[in-house]
Design a protein around this motif. Structure first.
Motif, mmCIF file in Angstrom:
data_model
loop_
_atom_site.group_PDB
_atom_site.id
_atom_site.type_symbol
_atom_site.label_atom_id
_atom_site.label_comp_id
_atom_site.label_asym_id
_atom_site.label_seq_id
_atom_site.Cartn_x
_atom_site.Cartn_y
_atom_site.Cartn_z
ATOM 1 N N THR A 87 0.848 -1.189 0.000
ATOM 2 C CA THR A 87 0.000 0.000 0.000
ATOM 3 C C THR A 87 0.884 1.240 0.000
ATOM 4 N N PRO A 88 1.257 1.751 -1.160
ATOM 5 C CA PRO A 88 2.157 2.907 -1.215
ATOM 6 C C PRO A 88 1.484 4.188 -0.736
ATOM 7 N N VAL A 89 2.287 5.101 -0.258
ATOM 8 C CA VAL A 89 1.814 6.431 0.106
ATOM 9 C C VAL A 89 1.668 7.246 -1.175
ATOM 10 N N THR A 90 0.509 7.833 -1.382
ATOM 11 C CA THR A 90 0.226 8.544 -2.631
ATOM 12 C C THR A 90 0.364 10.054 -2.442
ATOM 13 N N TRP A 91 0.474 10.753 -3.563
ATOM 14 C CA TRP A 91 0.548 12.212 -3.505
ATOM 15 C C TRP A 91 -0.700 12.837 -2.890
ATOM 16 N N PRO A 92 -1.918 12.348 -3.202
ATOM 17 C CA PRO A 92 -3.091 12.903 -2.501
ATOM 18 C C PRO A 92 -3.011 12.756 -0.983
ATOM 19 N N ASP A 93 -2.484 11.611 -0.510
ATOM 20 C CA ASP A 93 -2.291 11.444 0.934
ATOM 21 C C ASP A 93 -1.336 12.504 1.483
ATOM 22 N N ILE A 94 -0.258 12.722 0.759
ATOM 23 C CA ILE A 94 0.751 13.692 1.202
ATOM 24 C C ILE A 94 0.165 15.092 1.254
ATOM 25 N N TRP A 95 -0.537 15.503 0.192
ATOM 26 C CA TRP A 95 -1.078 16.870 0.143
ATOM 27 C C TRP A 95 -2.156 17.067 1.202
ATOM 28 N N THR A 96 -2.979 16.060 1.448
ATOM 29 C CA THR A 96 -4.051 16.185 2.437
ATOM 30 C C THR A 96 -3.487 16.369 3.844
ATOM 31 N N THR A 97 -2.560 15.495 4.224
ATOM 32 C CA THR A 97 -1.988 15.579 5.572
ATOM 33 C C THR A 97 -1.112 16.823 5.731
ATOM 34 N N LEU A 98 -0.378 17.179 4.690
ATOM 35 C CA LEU A 98 0.440 18.381 4.760
ATOM 36 C C LEU A 98 -0.429 19.624 4.874
ATOM 37 N N GLY A 99 -1.554 19.627 4.174
ATOM 38 C CA GLY A 99 -2.460 20.773 4.241
ATOM 39 C C GLY A 99 -3.016 20.992 5.637
ATOM 40 N N VAL A 100 -3.426 19.894 6.307
ATOM 41 C CA VAL A 100 -3.940 20.008 7.677
ATOM 42 C C VAL A 100 -2.837 20.458 8.619
ATOM 43 N N THR A 101 -1.630 19.956 8.423
ATOM 44 C CA THR A 101 -0.500 20.350 9.276
ATOM 45 C C THR A 101 -0.214 21.845 9.148
ATOM 46 N N ILE A 102 -0.144 22.336 7.924
ATOM 47 C CA ILE A 102 0.123 23.766 7.710
ATOM 48 C C ILE A 102 -1.024 24.614 8.254
ATOM 49 N N TYR A 103 -2.261 24.150 8.044
ATOM 50 C CA TYR A 103 -3.429 24.869 8.564
ATOM 51 C C TYR A 103 -3.341 25.008 10.085
ATOM 52 N N ASN A 104 -3.017 23.911 10.780
ATOM 53 C CA ASN A 104 -2.898 23.967 12.236
ATOM 54 C C ASN A 104 -1.776 24.893 12.685
ATOM 55 N N HIS A 105 -0.665 24.876 11.964
ATOM 56 C CA HIS A 105 0.445 25.749 12.329
ATOM 57 C C HIS A 105 0.079 27.217 12.145
ATOM 58 N N HIS A 175 -5.705 4.445 8.577
ATOM 59 C CA HIS A 175 -5.521 3.190 9.303
ATOM 60 C C HIS A 175 -4.119 2.623 9.107
ATOM 61 N N GLN A 176 -3.395 3.138 8.131
ATOM 62 C CA GLN A 176 -2.009 2.743 7.904
ATOM 63 C C GLN A 176 -1.168 4.018 7.884
ATOM 64 N N PRO A 177 -0.741 4.486 9.064
ATOM 65 C CA PRO A 177 -0.111 5.805 9.146
ATOM 66 C C PRO A 177 1.229 5.879 8.429
ATOM 67 N N PHE A 178 1.560 7.085 8.012
ATOM 68 C CA PHE A 178 2.882 7.434 7.487
ATOM 69 C C PHE A 178 3.290 8.726 8.163
ATOM 70 N N SER A 179 4.498 9.200 7.926
ATOM 71 C CA SER A 179 5.084 10.242 8.774
ATOM 72 C C SER A 179 4.229 11.498 8.888
ATOM 73 N N LEU A 180 3.603 11.940 7.800
ATOM 74 C CA LEU A 180 2.821 13.169 7.848
ATOM 75 C C LEU A 180 1.527 13.037 8.640
ATOM 76 N N VAL A 181 1.153 11.812 8.993
ATOM 77 C CA VAL A 181 -0.019 11.617 9.846
ATOM 78 C C VAL A 181 0.293 12.031 11.288
ATOM 79 N N THR A 182 1.564 12.195 11.631
ATOM 80 C CA THR A 182 1.963 12.549 12.995
ATOM 81 C C THR A 182 1.210 13.764 13.497
ATOM 82 N N GLN A 183 1.138 14.812 12.700
ATOM 83 C CA GLN A 183 0.435 16.028 13.114
ATOM 84 C C GLN A 183 -0.840 16.248 12.310
#
Length: 300
Positions: A87-105, A175-183
């Motif tokens: 189950t590879p990490v996809t670009w949509p996963d990256i952009w979604t989690t990164l967007g929430v992280t930046i929003y929170n910051h 359900h299968q976390p990757f690093s950007l899920v941390t925040q």
């Protein structure tokens, strides 16, 4: 050199003349601490420094793991260590989690940092560095306290349904976390984690160098817990006797949310009956979906 830095240097020289030099105390960290004070005193004393240190550390660690995520599908030497190699990490996963992280910051971290910069005076820096023993013991003590606090917070937010749905459910969308899920979390959870990381070293009266060391280590470990990899050098493979949770157990928590609540150590999960054997990583990329489901069911 600024006036404040000059006065601090003169004060430290006076202390050394009174017999409190680093040589007499055997402080191995003193030369590095002297260098930092003489060359970066204004930066270290700024109320913004812990914020900048935390954000910089987080994005550096996340960038490394994200690079591995993007290389893993075509690099078997990396993919073999992923907990979910099929189950590879996809670009949509990256952009979604990164967007929430930046929003929170932007919404929470940035205003709090500006408020500190405007109203909090510069932090007085001690002349002496901590001893090597107190540095590591201080970090360890902070980890023990934080581990206990977050275990109780985490358990409560799973046991009380409205707390879970209001504040913590967003973190479990993967359900299968990757690093950007941390925040990838709610503002309340981000505030809670940041508050304990900041207040625990103050309660334990740690040296500021110890405080920064704890902040960096805390961020690294939290990211490693969510990274989705089980490397031979991962903390759970380095710390003996199963005392450390690590990525396999936290990955299991995202799939079985009533298990593995502690962020670092395993003792609270042992005592609370929330520790279960993690599902072994499925290394074979050729395994079918049915085969993977059968393997997972054996551990549920």
């Amino acid at each position: 050199m600024s006036t404040g830095r000059l006065l601090r240097t003169l004060s430290c020289v006076s202390d050394e003349d009174n017999g409190t030099s680093w040589q007499s105390n055997g402080v191995f960290l003193q030369p590095a601490w002297d260098y930092l004070q003489q060359n970066h005193c204004d930066l270290l004393a700024s109320p913004l420094f812990p914020v900048v240190l935390s954000i910089t550390t987080y994005f550096l660690v996340v960038s490394l793991y994200t690079m591995l995520d993007l290389l893993a599908p075509t690099w078997p030497c990396i993919n073999r260590y992923r907990l979910h190699p099929d189950t590879p990490v996809t670009w949509p996963d990256i952009w979604t989690t990164l967007g929430v992280t930046i929003y929170n910051h932007l919404l929470y971290i940035f205003p709090a940092a500006v408020a500190q910069w405007l109203w909090r005076p510069p932090v007085p820096l001690p002349c002496e560095a901590p001893t090597l023993c107190s540095f590591f013991l201080g970090i360890f003590a902070c980890m023990i306290v934080f581990d206990s606090q977050y275990y109780l917070w985490h358990l409560l937010h799973h046991r009380v349904p409205w707390l879970y749905h209001m504040f913590h459910a967003v973190h479990h969308r993967y359900h299968q976390p990757f690093s950007l899920v941390t925040q990838y979390m709610s503002g309340w959870e981000l505030f809670s984690v940041g508050f304990w990381t900041t207040i625990d070293p103050l309660l334990l009266q740690c040296h500021c160098l110890t405080t920064w060391g704890f902040m960096v280590l805390n961020i690294y470990i939290s990211t490693e817990d969510h990274c989705g990899y089980d490397f031979p050098w991962s903390m759970n493979n380095v710390v003996p006797f199963g005392l450390w949770g690590g990525a396999p157990k936290h990955d299991a928590h995202h799939r079985r949310p009533n298990t593995h609540f502690a962020p670092f150590f395993s003792h609270w999960d042992w005592l609370g009956g929330t520790d279960t054997p993690p599902t072994p990583p499925i290394r074979s990329r050729g395994a079918s979906r049915d085969e993977r489901e059968r393997k997972l069911k054996r551990f549920k």
